[in-house]
Design an enzyme around this catalytic site. Structure first.
Site, PDB file in Angstrom:
ATOM      1  N   GLY A  34       0.819  -1.209   0.000  1.00 47.98           N
ATOM      2  CA  GLY A  34       0.000   0.000   0.000  1.00 47.98           C
ATOM      3  C   GLY A  34       0.856   1.264   0.000  1.00 47.98           C
ATOM      4  N   ILE A  94      -5.562  -9.933   6.814  1.00 48.26           N
ATOM      5  CA  ILE A  94      -5.634  -9.755   8.275  1.00 48.26           C
ATOM      6  C   ILE A  94      -7.011 -10.108   8.845  1.00 48.26           C
ATOM      7  CG2 ILE A  94      -3.759  -8.060   8.381  1.00 48.26           C
ATOM      8  CD1 ILE A  94      -5.984  -5.905   8.876  1.00 48.26           C
ATOM      9  N   THR A 135      -9.240   1.410   3.055  1.00 47.48           N
ATOM     10  CA  THR A 135      -9.025   2.858   3.212  1.00 47.48           C
ATOM     11  C   THR A 135      -9.875   3.725   2.277  1.00 47.48           C
ATOM     12  OG1 THR A 135      -7.174   2.777   1.669  1.00 47.48           O
ATOM     13  CG2 THR A 135      -6.642   2.496   3.992  1.00 47.48           C
ATOM     14  N   ASP A 147      -7.374  10.569  11.827  1.00 47.11           N
ATOM     15  CA  ASP A 147      -8.081  11.727  12.376  1.00 47.11           C
ATOM     16  C   ASP A 147      -9.599  11.580  12.229  1.00 47.11           C
ATOM     17  OD1 ASP A 147      -7.536  11.892   9.540  1.00 47.11           O
ATOM     18  OD2 ASP A 147      -8.427  13.888   9.564  1.00 47.11           O
ATOM     19  N   TYR A 171     -16.060   4.631   7.919  1.00 46.33           N
ATOM     20  CA  TYR A 171     -14.605   4.442   7.973  1.00 46.33           C
ATOM     21  C   TYR A 171     -14.100   4.820   9.367  1.00 46.33           C
ATOM     22  CZ  TYR A 171      -9.631   5.445   7.089  1.00 46.33           C
ATOM     23  OH  TYR A 171      -8.255   5.489   7.161  1.00 46.33           O
TER      24      TYR A 171
HETATM   25  N1  LIG Z   1      -4.332   7.464   3.347  1.00 46.99           N
HETATM   26  C1  LIG Z   1      -4.562   8.316   4.339  1.00 46.99           C
HETATM   27  O1  LIG Z   1      -4.732   9.528   4.135  1.00 46.99           O
HETATM   28  C2  LIG Z   1      -4.597   7.827   5.768  1.00 46.99           C
HETATM   29  C3  LIG Z   1      -4.885   8.761   6.781  1.00 46.99           C
HETATM   30  C4  LIG Z   1      -4.915   8.308   8.108  1.00 46.99           C
HETATM   31  C5  LIG Z   1      -4.663   6.989   8.414  1.00 46.99           C
HETATM   32  N2  LIG Z   1      -4.415   6.115   7.410  1.00 46.99           N
HETATM   33  C6  LIG Z   1      -4.183   4.712   7.784  1.00 46.99           C
HETATM   34  O2  LIG Z   1      -2.880   4.328   7.384  1.00 46.99           O
HETATM   35  C7  LIG Z   1      -2.876   2.944   7.001  1.00 46.99           C
HETATM   36  C8  LIG Z   1      -2.255   2.820   5.611  1.00 46.99           C
HETATM   37  O3  LIG Z   1      -3.013   3.614   4.704  1.00 46.99           O
HETATM   38  P1  LIG Z   1      -2.643   3.738   3.153  1.00 46.99           P
HETATM   39  O4  LIG Z   1      -3.096   5.067   2.712  1.00 46.99           O
HETATM   40  O5  LIG Z   1      -1.239   3.302   2.915  1.00 46.99           O
HETATM   41  O6  LIG Z   1      -3.666   2.669   2.546  1.00 46.99           O
HETATM   42  P2  LIG Z   1      -3.572   1.801   1.213  1.00 46.99           P
HETATM   43  O7  LIG Z   1      -2.677   2.431   0.213  1.00 46.99           O
HETATM   44  O8  LIG Z   1      -4.991   1.513   0.850  1.00 46.99           O
HETATM   45  O9  LIG Z   1      -2.868   0.469   1.721  1.00 46.99           O
HETATM   46  C9  LIG Z   1      -3.530  -0.478   2.490  1.00 46.99           C
HETATM   47  C10 LIG Z   1      -3.023  -1.838   2.103  1.00 46.99           C
HETATM   48  O10 LIG Z   1      -3.738  -2.820   2.862  1.00 46.99           O
HETATM   49  C11 LIG Z   1      -4.164  -3.840   1.984  1.00 46.99           C
HETATM   50  N3  LIG Z   1      -5.319  -4.515   2.536  1.00 46.99           N
HETATM   51  C12 LIG Z   1      -6.639  -4.230   2.409  1.00 46.99           C
HETATM   52  N4  LIG Z   1      -7.385  -5.129   3.071  1.00 46.99           N
HETATM   53  C13 LIG Z   1      -6.512  -6.004   3.619  1.00 46.99           C
HETATM   54  C14 LIG Z   1      -6.668  -7.169   4.393  1.00 46.99           C
HETATM   55  N5  LIG Z   1      -7.869  -7.617   4.742  1.00 46.99           N
HETATM   56  N6  LIG Z   1      -5.559  -7.829   4.785  1.00 46.99           N
HETATM   57  C15 LIG Z   1      -4.324  -7.396   4.437  1.00 46.99           C
HETATM   58  N7  LIG Z   1      -4.116  -6.315   3.684  1.00 46.99           N
HETATM   59  C16 LIG Z   1      -5.199  -5.623   3.288  1.00 46.99           C
HETATM   60  C17 LIG Z   1      -4.466  -3.128   0.683  1.00 46.99           C
HETATM   61  O11 LIG Z   1      -4.515  -4.034  -0.376  1.00 46.99           O
HETATM   62  P3  LIG Z   1      -5.483  -3.706  -1.641  1.00 46.99           P
HETATM   63  O12 LIG Z   1      -5.030  -2.383  -2.176  1.00 46.99           O
HETATM   64  O13 LIG Z   1      -5.242  -4.859  -2.557  1.00 46.99           O
HETATM   65  O14 LIG Z   1      -6.869  -3.637  -1.086  1.00 46.99           O
HETATM   66  C18 LIG Z   1      -3.280  -2.166   0.609  1.00 46.99           C
HETATM   67  O15 LIG Z   1      -2.159  -2.778   0.040  1.00 46.99           O
HETATM   68  C19 LIG Z   1      -4.336   2.480   7.103  1.00 46.99           C
HETATM   69  O16 LIG Z   1      -4.524   1.878   8.355  1.00 46.99           O
HETATM   70  C20 LIG Z   1      -5.129   3.769   7.055  1.00 46.99           C
HETATM   71  O17 LIG Z   1      -6.373   3.648   7.724  1.00 46.99           O
HETATM   72  C21 LIG Z   1      -4.368   6.497   6.089  1.00 46.99           C
END
Ligand SMILES: NC(=O)c1ccc[n+]([C@@H]2O[C@H](COP(=O)([O-])OP(=O)(O)OC[C@H]3O[C@@H](n4cnc5c(N)ncnc54)[C@H](OP(=O)(O)O)[C@@H]3O)[C@@H](O)[C@H]2O)c1
Length: 292
Positions: free
Chosen positions: A10, A44, A69, A109, A132
């Site tokens: 991700g 997971i 996400t 947040d 979410y």
């Molecule tokens: N992006 C933001 O602005 C933001 C802000 C605050 C907090 N966060 C938190 O930071 C973390 C990382 O975010 P990110 O932006 O890097 O998200 P991302 O790019 O969507 O990456 C998440 C990864 O988790 C994988 N995934 C989804 N469901 C899964 C499962 N059941 N088991 C294992 N892997 C799974 C996804 O695979 P697929 O793509 O194949 O589904 C993707 O590779 C998350 O916890 C998110 O809530 C993000």
């Protein structure tokens, strides 16, 4: 140190892997639900598999960067949101407890309603507005119920090399449209996944635990963020501020967002001496050096 990362393909996970593994020489075990060889695929939501995988990999630290996400998608796919963002965290916490691995988990947040008017501290009361946010809060609750010792990191408005991010969306739209309309009544801190990954690496090396808010210095509205992106990339497309009600009326972004969910980084600075760069500086750097 042996560090297992979930969601390693991700946006955040890929920078974490690069920065913790390649740059620092820790031994990283990358896992994700897709995009990796079969033996490193880890969903997971599958309790038994999570337990067995973590027991077999014997990591000292586990970083859960996996999650569902798609904030607007969560409004429609409620079961999927809770299964990945809440039950998935419960599975990770139970597996880490059993294998005596230290769990670092990422939250958001969006667990806050954004009505406080000043930046949120780590112990402010949550009140999520969206599915979410509710699913992420339930994940936090499980983490804190199961483990005595953990690192819970809340962050926001992430962008990185890998993934669909706001910067790329704005630059793509600027190529095809004459005018862009961007909301000017939601505030946050745009945060580069590279900066966040470096801070997490530092916290691991300091053996920090508890809850920390980690975001760039300073904040802006989405409109101001778009304005800076266009200015720094020399793009002259017309940019018009709109409010969230206008955006919803035009069918965009069905999930409610907190208006002012800026996160205070006081604790990170005072307790750990860590300060991320100003959001404008990191944006400049991303646009100059880091885009693929
Ligand atoms: N992006 C933001 O602005 C933001 C802000 C605050 C907090 N966060 C938190 O930071 C973390 C990382 O975010 P990110 O932006 O890097 O998200 P991302 O790019 O969507 O990456 C998440 C990864 O988790 C994988 N995934 C989804 N469901 C899964 C499962 N059941 N088991 C294992 N892997 C799974 C996804 O695979 P697929 O793509 O194949 O589904 C993707 O590779 C998350 O916890 C998110 O809530 C993000």
């Amino acid at each position: 140190m042996r560090i297992l990362i979930t969601g390693a393909r991700g946006m955040l996970g890929s920078d974490l892997s690069r920065i913790i593994g390649d740059e620092e020489g820790h031994q990283v075990v990358e896992t994700d639900v897709t995009g990796l060889p079969e033996s490193f695929r880890l969903d997971i939501t599958q309790e038994g598999k999570v337990k067995d995988f973590i027991a077999g990999a014997e990591p000292e630290v586990v970083i859960n960067a996996a999650g569902y996400t798609d904030v607007d998608g969560c409004e429609k796919n409620i079961e999927l949101a809770f299964s990945a963002n809440a039950e998935g965290v419960k599975n990770m916490a139970l597996a880490c407890q059993r294998s005596q691995a230290f769990l670092i988990h990422l939250s958001t947040d969006y667990i806050f309603d954004g009505n406080k008017g000043t930046p949120y501290c780590e112990d402010d009361s949550p009140n999520p507005l969206s599915i979410y946010g509710r699913s992420k809060l339930q994940g936090e609750i499980y983490l804190r119920q199961i483990l005595d010792h953990y690192l819970l990191i809340r962050t926001q408005w992430l962008y990185g090399k890998k993934g669909k991010n706001f910067i790329e969306t704005i630059l793509n739209l600027a190529r095809s449209r004459e005018e862009l309309r961007v909301v000017d009544d939601q505030w946050g801190s745009p945060t580069f996944t590279r900066d966040l990954s470096r801070a997490i690496k530092e916290l691991i090396e300091k053996s920090a635990s508890g809850i920390y808010h980690i975001v760039s210095e300073g904040y802006c509205s989405w409109f101001e963020f778009a304005q800076k992106i266009l200015e720094l990339s020399g793009n002259k497309v017309a940019l018009t501020p709109i409010n969230s009600t206008e955006l919803s009326a035009s069918g965009g972004c069905p999930a409610p967002r907190p208006p002012f969910s800026v996160l205070s980084t006081e604790k990170l600075r005072k307790d750990e001496g860590i300060v991320l760069p100003a959001w404008q500086d990191s944006l400049k750097e991303y646009l100059l050096n880091e885009r693929q």
